[in-house]
Scaffold this motif. Structure first.
Motif, PDB file in Angstrom:
ATOM      1  N   THR A 103       0.389   1.873  14.541  1.00  0.00           N
ATOM      2  CA  THR A 103       1.787   0.684  14.131  1.00  0.00           C
ATOM      3  C   THR A 103       2.962   2.131  15.007  1.00  0.00           C
ATOM      4  O   THR A 103       1.920   2.754  16.263  1.00  0.00           O
ATOM      5  CB  THR A 103       2.072   1.180  12.548  1.00  0.00           C
ATOM      6  OG1 THR A 103       1.366   2.814  12.800  1.00  0.00           O
ATOM      7  CG2 THR A 103       1.118   0.296  11.570  1.00  0.00           C
ATOM      8  N   ASN A 160      -8.140  -0.280  12.355  1.00  0.00           N
ATOM      9  CA  ASN A 160      -7.004  -1.011  11.501  1.00  0.00           C
ATOM     10  C   ASN A 160      -7.004  -0.908   9.900  1.00  0.00           C
ATOM     11  O   ASN A 160      -7.942  -1.034   9.097  1.00  0.00           O
ATOM     12  CB  ASN A 160      -7.919  -2.480  11.517  1.00  0.00           C
ATOM     13  CG  ASN A 160      -8.502  -2.993  12.986  1.00  0.00           C
ATOM     14  OD1 ASN A 160      -6.742  -2.996  13.943  1.00  0.00           O
ATOM     15  ND2 ASN A 160      -9.845  -3.551  12.896  1.00  0.00           N
ATOM     16  N   ALA A 161      -5.716  -1.451   9.974  1.00  0.00           N
ATOM     17  CA  ALA A 161      -4.791  -0.274   8.337  1.00  0.00           C
ATOM     18  C   ALA A 161      -5.812  -1.967   7.453  1.00  0.00           C
ATOM     19  O   ALA A 161      -5.394  -2.363   8.111  1.00  0.00           O
ATOM     20  CB  ALA A 161      -3.383  -0.682   8.892  1.00  0.00           C
ATOM     21  N   GLY A 209      -1.660   7.791  10.373  1.00  0.00           N
ATOM     22  CA  GLY A 209      -1.027   6.757   9.591  1.00  0.00           C
ATOM     23  C   GLY A 209      -0.589   7.375   8.420  1.00  0.00           C
ATOM     24  O   GLY A 209      -0.467   8.418   7.833  1.00  0.00           O
ATOM     25  N   TYR A 210      -0.883   6.212   7.076  1.00  0.00           N
ATOM     26  CA  TYR A 210      -0.058   6.350   6.035  1.00  0.00           C
ATOM     27  C   TYR A 210      -1.418   7.130   5.319  1.00  0.00           C
ATOM     28  O   TYR A 210      -2.875   6.725   5.552  1.00  0.00           O
ATOM     29  CB  TYR A 210       0.234   4.931   5.635  1.00  0.00           C
ATOM     30  CG  TYR A 210       1.456   5.297   5.822  1.00  0.00           C
ATOM     31  CD1 TYR A 210       3.012   5.345   6.643  1.00  0.00           C
ATOM     32  CD2 TYR A 210       1.406   4.033   7.675  1.00  0.00           C
ATOM     33  CE1 TYR A 210       3.851   5.101   6.855  1.00  0.00           C
ATOM     34  CE2 TYR A 210       2.370   3.360   8.189  1.00  0.00           C
ATOM     35  CZ  TYR A 210       3.705   4.185   7.657  1.00  0.00           C
ATOM     36  OH  TYR A 210       4.734   3.853   8.720  1.00  0.00           O
ATOM     37  N   SER A 250       2.622   5.515  14.249  1.00  0.00           N
ATOM     38  CA  SER A 250       1.589   6.344  13.633  1.00  0.00           C
ATOM     39  C   SER A 250       1.093   6.707  15.515  1.00  0.00           C
ATOM     40  O   SER A 250       1.192   7.581  15.936  1.00  0.00           O
ATOM     41  CB  SER A 250       0.369   5.939  13.197  1.00  0.00           C
ATOM     42  OG  SER A 250      -0.902   6.451  13.121  1.00  0.00           O
ATOM     43  N   SER A 276       1.541  10.432   5.156  1.00  0.00           N
ATOM     44  CA  SER A 276       0.514   9.796   4.032  1.00  0.00           C
ATOM     45  C   SER A 276       0.226  11.890   3.241  1.00  0.00           C
ATOM     46  O   SER A 276      -0.807  11.898   2.611  1.00  0.00           O
ATOM     47  CB  SER A 276      -0.797  11.035   4.683  1.00  0.00           C
ATOM     48  OG  SER A 276      -1.938   9.910   6.193  1.00  0.00           O
ATOM     49  N   SER A 330       0.045  -1.470   0.150  1.00  0.00           N
ATOM     50  CA  SER A 330      -0.083  -0.186   0.286  1.00  0.00           C
ATOM     51  C   SER A 330       0.476   1.215  -0.317  1.00  0.00           C
ATOM     52  O   SER A 330       0.465   2.456  -0.732  1.00  0.00           O
ATOM     53  CB  SER A 330      -1.314   0.276   1.201  1.00  0.00           C
ATOM     54  OG  SER A 330      -0.431   0.137   1.967  1.00  0.00           O
ATOM     55  N   TYR A 359     -13.906   1.852   7.048  1.00  0.00           N
ATOM     56  CA  TYR A 359     -14.345   2.653   9.010  1.00  0.00           C
ATOM     57  C   TYR A 359     -15.225   3.603   9.168  1.00  0.00           C
ATOM     58  O   TYR A 359     -15.335   4.233   9.729  1.00  0.00           O
ATOM     59  CB  TYR A 359     -12.939   3.394   8.089  1.00  0.00           C
ATOM     60  CG  TYR A 359     -11.707   3.094   7.492  1.00  0.00           C
ATOM     61  CD1 TYR A 359     -10.346   2.517   8.581  1.00  0.00           C
ATOM     62  CD2 TYR A 359     -11.115   3.324   6.672  1.00  0.00           C
ATOM     63  CE1 TYR A 359      -9.929   1.183   9.060  1.00  0.00           C
ATOM     64  CE2 TYR A 359     -10.107   2.561   6.298  1.00  0.00           C
ATOM     65  CZ  TYR A 359      -8.960   1.534   7.437  1.00  0.00           C
ATOM     66  OH  TYR A 359      -7.996   1.341   7.095  1.00  0.00           O
ATOM     67  N   GLU A 373      -4.824   5.084   3.905  1.00  0.00           N
ATOM     68  CA  GLU A 373      -6.488   4.470   4.838  1.00  0.00           C
ATOM     69  C   GLU A 373      -6.374   5.830   4.926  1.00  0.00           C
ATOM     70  O   GLU A 373      -7.809   6.456   5.259  1.00  0.00           O
ATOM     71  CB  GLU A 373      -6.078   4.114   6.079  1.00  0.00           C
ATOM     72  CG  GLU A 373      -5.661   2.212   6.097  1.00  0.00           C
ATOM     73  CD  GLU A 373      -4.180   2.508   5.156  1.00  0.00           C
ATOM     74  OE1 GLU A 373      -4.261   0.871   5.151  1.00  0.00           O
ATOM     75  OE2 GLU A 373      -3.548   2.916   5.371  1.00  0.00           O
ATOM     76  N   CYS A 433       8.604   3.100   6.567  1.00  0.00           N
ATOM     77  CA  CYS A 433       7.700   2.624   7.648  1.00  0.00           C
ATOM     78  C   CYS A 433       8.654   2.261   8.956  1.00  0.00           C
ATOM     79  O   CYS A 433       9.487   1.226   8.801  1.00  0.00           O
ATOM     80  CB  CYS A 433       6.845   1.509   6.831  1.00  0.00           C
ATOM     81  SG  CYS A 433       5.944   1.758   6.467  1.00  0.00           S
ATOM     82  N   ASP A 437      -3.474   4.444  13.759  1.00  0.00           N
ATOM     83  CA  ASP A 437      -3.736   3.136  12.415  1.00  0.00           C
ATOM     84  C   ASP A 437      -2.959   1.692  13.510  1.00  0.00           C
ATOM     85  O   ASP A 437      -2.762   0.898  13.005  1.00  0.00           O
ATOM     86  CB  ASP A 437      -3.261   2.827  11.107  1.00  0.00           C
ATOM     87  CG  ASP A 437      -1.672   3.124  10.986  1.00  0.00           C
ATOM     88  OD1 ASP A 437      -0.814   3.229  12.283  1.00  0.00           O
ATOM     89  OD2 ASP A 437      -1.195   3.040   9.580  1.00  0.00           O
TER      90      ASP A 437
END
Length: 386
Positions: free
Chosen positions: A181, A211-212, A236-237, A184, A263, A48, A217, A240, A112, A179
């Motif tokens: 992680t 949840n990634a 997050g990224y 994040s 992002s 992703s 959502y 998402e 990441c 997310d």
């Protein structure tokens, strides 16, 4: 970044390479004393976050080509070995082991944080210094490994910049969304603490974790809207993030939205929808098209790769330059000598400013600014200088 800083940084490539043509004074890389010095990069070429991988690879390759054109480092050419980490911890660990087996002298990858974390011990055991251009969770330096160096601003610095902007925008009710992680949650946790410290009527009304990898959502969006925030900060990224922005607007949310540096990519705009993404803010170090004086560098990049540079192209370019300087200063390719040389760097010009590592092997200043979506790009909204 100022134009003079950029000019000095670009001139330094030539100076570095020429001064490196001295022969090898020791060294432990497997390519031999007369072969190329290989730099390894684990980056997302699939998955992703795959849009970022080529930006990083190309930025690094551009620096390598420029240094090689001036004679290389220690009389030897540089070579790049890229392995796909897919922003996945297991894939990243495999990629790191492949790079070690290939005999790389240094690692210049890491996007990441959750995928970069398991590679730390792999490279440390192999006595391979890491200059991480993008990943920036505090977890990366919390182990205090001697081989780990970050040249992107940390989660601590990003959270401070986020709260500075929230304060400027007179936000009162903030929803923090991550997310789950390492990268994040590090930012949301620190932003929440900084909001509490800031006071002044601003408070966190919701801390939501998603949840990634999902496509719907709506449950999370319902929780966010129900909390009635005037500002939502997504850490997050972009995949998402784009979906959440789109679904927030579809649910009737009218407040402001900000995203963190993971992002910042055109894909966020396309996933959210161009009209929906307009006005979204971002905490980010400056990108190539927001850097005054970067025109010549961008032209060189476009000429070589036939495409525009993107997020983390400059940082990956700089990671190579820092690696080359450290080897030149150490007069060696031995990992421990390189680590010692990295800690002695003081004032080496990067895109983000002059480099000096802290005791934690992070940047003295994060260099975060505020970007904003206008049309199909992120543009500079505030440099947070005052």
């Amino acid at each position: 970044m100022r134009k003079t800083k950029l000019a000095v940084a670009l001139v330094a490539v030539s100076t570095l390479a020429l001064s490196g043509c001295q022969g090898v004074f020791g060294g432990s890389d497997k390519s031999g004393s007369d072969g190329p010095i290989t730099l390894g990069m684990a980056a997302p070429m699939s998955g992703s976050s795959s849009a970022i991988g080529p930006y990083m690879k190309n930025g690094a390759q551009l620096a390598i080509d420029e240094i090689n054109a001036k004679g290389g480092v220690l009389g030897r050419k540089l070579k790049l070995n890229v392995q796909d980490d897919a922003c996945d911890p297991k894939t990243a660990s495999s990629a790191a082991n492949k790079l070690v087996a290939a005999g790389v002298t240094m690692s210049i990858g890491g996007y990441c944080s959750s995928a970069t974390l398991p590679t730390l011990s792999v490279f440390n055991k192999a006595n391979i210094p890491m200059i991480i251009p993008a990943a920036n969770s505090a977890d990366l330096v919390s182990q205090h490994l001697p081989n780990v160096f970050l040249i992107n601003g940390t989660g601590v610095q990003q959270a401070q910049s986020a709260v500075s902007w929230l304060t400027k925008q007179k936000a009162t009710r903030v929803a923090l969304v991550d997310d789950s992680t390492s990268y994040s949650t590090d930012i949301t946790k620190r932003t929440k603490a900084d909001i509490t410290k800031a006071g002044g009527g601003m408070k966190t009304v919701l801390h939501e974790s998603v949840n990634a990898g999902e496509s719907d959502y709506s449950s999370n969006v319902h929780d966010i809207v129900s909390a009635r925030p005037d500002f939502v900060y997504w850490t997050g990224y972009y995949q998402e993030g784009g979906l959440i922005i789109r679904q927030l607007r579809q649910a009737g949310y009218k407040g402001k939205i900000m995203v963190a540096d993971g992002s910042v990519d055109g894909k966020l705009i396309s996933v959210a929808g161009q009209s929906t993404a307009q006005g979204v803010y971002a905490t980010m170090t400056e990108t190539p098209d927001t850097m005054p004086g970067a025109g010549d560098w961008i032209a060189s990049y476009k000429k070589k790769f036939g495409a525009e540079p993107g997020p983390y192209s400059p940082q990956s370019y700089d990671a190579v330059r820092v690696a080359a300087k450290a080897m030149k200063d150490a007069k060696s390719t031995d990992g421990k000598k390189i680590e010692a040389a990295l800690m002695k760097i003081d004032g080496f010009p990067l895109f983000s400013g002059k480099l000096k590592f802290t005791a934690d092997h992070t940047l003295t200043e994060g260099g975060f600014v505020i970007l904003q979506v206008k049309g199909t790009k992120f543009t500079l909204a505030d440099d947070l200088k005052n």
